[in-house]
Design a protein around this motif. Structure first.
Motif, PDB file in Angstrom:
ATOM      1  N   ALA A  49       0.936  -1.055  -7.772  1.00  0.00           N
ATOM      2  CA  ALA A  49      -0.087  -0.281  -7.052  1.00  0.00           C
ATOM      3  C   ALA A  49      -1.068  -1.230  -6.366  1.00  0.00           C
ATOM      4  N   SER A  50      -1.497  -2.264  -7.073  1.00  0.00           N
ATOM      5  CA  SER A  50      -2.416  -3.265  -6.497  1.00  0.00           C
ATOM      6  C   SER A  50      -1.755  -4.011  -5.347  1.00  0.00           C
ATOM      7  N   PHE A  51      -0.493  -4.347  -5.524  1.00  0.00           N
ATOM      8  CA  PHE A  51       0.255  -5.045  -4.469  1.00  0.00           C
ATOM      9  C   PHE A  51       0.304  -4.211  -3.193  1.00  0.00           C
ATOM     10  N   LEU A  52       0.604  -2.925  -3.318  1.00  0.00           N
ATOM     11  CA  LEU A  52       0.664  -2.073  -2.127  1.00  0.00           C
ATOM     12  C   LEU A  52      -0.692  -1.997  -1.423  1.00  0.00           C
ATOM     13  N   LEU A  53      -1.765  -1.914  -2.198  1.00  0.00           N
ATOM     14  CA  LEU A  53      -3.101  -1.911  -1.595  1.00  0.00           C
ATOM     15  C   LEU A  53      -3.366  -3.216  -0.852  1.00  0.00           C
ATOM     16  N   PHE A  54      -3.004  -4.342  -1.458  1.00  0.00           N
ATOM     17  CA  PHE A  54      -3.186  -5.641  -0.816  1.00  0.00           C
ATOM     18  C   PHE A  54      -2.378  -5.708   0.480  1.00  0.00           C
ATOM     19  N   GLU A  55      -1.143  -5.270   0.424  1.00  0.00           N
ATOM     20  CA  GLU A  55      -0.296  -5.281   1.625  1.00  0.00           C
ATOM     21  C   GLU A  55      -0.896  -4.413   2.719  1.00  0.00           C
ATOM     22  N   GLN A  56      -1.435  -3.254   2.340  1.00  0.00           N
ATOM     23  CA  GLN A  56      -2.024  -2.355   3.331  1.00  0.00           C
ATOM     24  C   GLN A  56      -3.239  -3.005   3.989  1.00  0.00           C
ATOM     25  N   ARG A  57      -4.017  -3.754   3.211  1.00  0.00           N
ATOM     26  CA  ARG A  57      -5.177  -4.468   3.771  1.00  0.00           C
ATOM     27  C   ARG A  57      -4.744  -5.591   4.700  1.00  0.00           C
ATOM     28  N   ARG A  58      -3.612  -6.186   4.399  1.00  0.00           N
ATOM     29  CA  ARG A  58      -3.130  -7.365   5.107  1.00  0.00           C
ATOM     30  C   ARG A  58      -2.622  -7.053   6.517  1.00  0.00           C
ATOM     31  N   ILE A  59      -2.073  -5.886   6.711  1.00  0.00           N
ATOM     32  CA  ILE A  59      -1.470  -5.583   8.009  1.00  0.00           C
ATOM     33  C   ILE A  59      -2.492  -4.957   8.952  1.00  0.00           C
ATOM     34  N   PRO A  60      -2.383  -5.254  10.225  1.00  0.00           N
ATOM     35  CA  PRO A  60      -3.293  -4.630  11.208  1.00  0.00           C
ATOM     36  C   PRO A  60      -3.069  -3.118  11.274  1.00  0.00           C
ATOM     37  N   ALA A  61      -4.130  -2.402  11.577  1.00  0.00           N
ATOM     38  CA  ALA A  61      -4.054  -0.942  11.688  1.00  0.00           C
ATOM     39  C   ALA A  61      -2.957  -0.545  12.660  1.00  0.00           C
ATOM     40  N   GLY A  62      -2.195   0.445  12.280  1.00  0.00           N
ATOM     41  CA  GLY A  62      -1.144   0.965  13.143  1.00  0.00           C
ATOM     42  C   GLY A  62       0.179   0.227  13.036  1.00  0.00           C
ATOM     43  N   GLY A  71       8.569  -0.154  -0.720  1.00  0.00           N
ATOM     44  CA  GLY A  71       7.881   0.318  -1.918  1.00  0.00           C
ATOM     45  C   GLY A  71       7.691   1.819  -1.922  1.00  0.00           C
ATOM     46  N   LEU A  72       7.269   2.367  -0.801  1.00  0.00           N
ATOM     47  CA  LEU A  72       7.061   3.805  -0.727  1.00  0.00           C
ATOM     48  C   LEU A  72       8.381   4.561  -0.821  1.00  0.00           C
ATOM     49  N   ALA A  73       9.455   3.968  -0.298  1.00  0.00           N
ATOM     50  CA  ALA A  73      10.779   4.592  -0.422  1.00  0.00           C
ATOM     51  C   ALA A  73      11.198   4.672  -1.889  1.00  0.00           C
ATOM     52  N   LEU A  74      10.920   3.618  -2.644  1.00  0.00           N
ATOM     53  CA  LEU A  74      11.237   3.662  -4.077  1.00  0.00           C
ATOM     54  C   LEU A  74      10.360   4.664  -4.813  1.00  0.00           C
ATOM     55  N   LEU A  75       9.074   4.704  -4.482  1.00  0.00           N
ATOM     56  CA  LEU A  75       8.204   5.699  -5.112  1.00  0.00           C
ATOM     57  C   LEU A  75       8.721   7.106  -4.838  1.00  0.00           C
ATOM     58  N   GLU A  76       9.186   7.353  -3.629  1.00  0.00           N
ATOM     59  CA  GLU A  76       9.741   8.658  -3.273  1.00  0.00           C
ATOM     60  C   GLU A  76      10.995   8.943  -4.090  1.00  0.00           C
ATOM     61  N   GLU A  77      11.843   7.948  -4.219  1.00  0.00           N
ATOM     62  CA  GLU A  77      13.057   8.128  -5.010  1.00  0.00           C
ATOM     63  C   GLU A  77      12.717   8.439  -6.472  1.00  0.00           C
ATOM     64  N   PHE A  78      11.777   7.699  -7.033  1.00  0.00           N
ATOM     65  CA  PHE A  78      11.368   7.942  -8.423  1.00  0.00           C
ATOM     66  C   PHE A  78      10.764   9.334  -8.561  1.00  0.00           C
ATOM     67  N   SER A 106      -4.571   5.598   3.468  1.00  0.00           N
ATOM     68  CA  SER A 106      -3.427   5.317   4.332  1.00  0.00           C
ATOM     69  C   SER A 106      -2.124   5.391   3.548  1.00  0.00           C
ATOM     70  N   LEU A 107      -2.095   4.789   2.362  1.00  0.00           N
ATOM     71  CA  LEU A 107      -0.876   4.815   1.548  1.00  0.00           C
ATOM     72  C   LEU A 107      -0.524   6.242   1.140  1.00  0.00           C
ATOM     73  N   ARG A 108      -1.526   7.015   0.718  1.00  0.00           N
ATOM     74  CA  ARG A 108      -1.263   8.404   0.329  1.00  0.00           C
ATOM     75  C   ARG A 108      -0.691   9.191   1.504  1.00  0.00           C
ATOM     76  N   GLY A 109      -1.171   8.895   2.695  1.00  0.00           N
ATOM     77  CA  GLY A 109      -0.673   9.579   3.886  1.00  0.00           C
ATOM     78  C   GLY A 109       0.752   9.210   4.243  1.00  0.00           C
ATOM     79  N   GLN A 110       1.241   8.113   3.704  1.00  0.00           N
ATOM     80  CA  GLN A 110       2.610   7.668   3.976  1.00  0.00           C
ATOM     81  C   GLN A 110       3.601   8.076   2.889  1.00  0.00           C
ATOM     82  N   LEU A 111       3.107   8.705   1.826  1.00  0.00           N
ATOM     83  CA  LEU A 111       4.005   9.127   0.750  1.00  0.00           C
ATOM     84  C   LEU A 111       5.024  10.132   1.272  1.00  0.00           C
ATOM     85  N   GLY A 112       6.216  10.061   0.736  1.00  0.00           N
ATOM     86  CA  GLY A 112       7.252  11.025   1.081  1.00  0.00           C
ATOM     87  C   GLY A 112       6.962  12.386   0.472  1.00  0.00           C
TER      88      GLY A 112
END
Length: 125
Positions: A49-62, A71-78, A106-112
């Motif tokens: 969960a922390s890793f995904l937040l860090f990654e989201q901060r790291r990438i430019p908006a959009g 990661g989100l694909a695996l969360l969706e599968e689980f 942003s991450l919640r908005g990308q959940l499957g």
């Protein structure tokens, strides 16, 4: 030490996170855990969960991130499984660790579909 039947799905899920999500296995979030802690699925999911937040901060908006997408694909599968143990890990170790910041939103908005429904059922209600 042999894994019990209930621990096996959790361990397989951890193994998949480590193998299928780029950079997670070398991430600071995971490396902060000692070897013993890396054997505890809940702690690994929390680090994820922390890793995904860090990654989201790291990438430019959009822009997108291969690591976040994987990661989100695996969360969706689980979340789409009928495994209550995996659902519990998602809720207690991932969703509950996402605060109300921009990255979390942003991450919640990308959940499957299934992960989003699980989040709504346990976190939003």
């Amino acid at each position: 030490m042999a894994l019990t039947a209930t621990e096996q799905p959790e361990r397989r899920a951890v193994e998949r996170l480590l193998a299928e999500v780029p950079r997670f296995s070398e991430s600071e979030s995971l490396l902060l855990l000692d070897d013993e802690d890396r054997e505890v699925p809940g702690l690994v999911f929390s680090a994820f969960a922390s890793f995904l937040l860090f990654e989201q901060r790291r990438i430019p908006a959009g822009e997108s991130s291969i690591a976040i997408d994987a990661g989100l694909a695996l969360l969706e599968e689980f979340a789409s499984s009928d495994d209550d143990t995996l659902h519990n890990l998602l809720v207690t170790e991932v969703f509950e660790n996402w605060d109300e910041g921009t990255e979390s939103t942003s991450l919640r908005g990308q959940l499957g579909e299934h992960a989003s429904a699980l989040h709504r059922r346990w976190i939003d209600d």
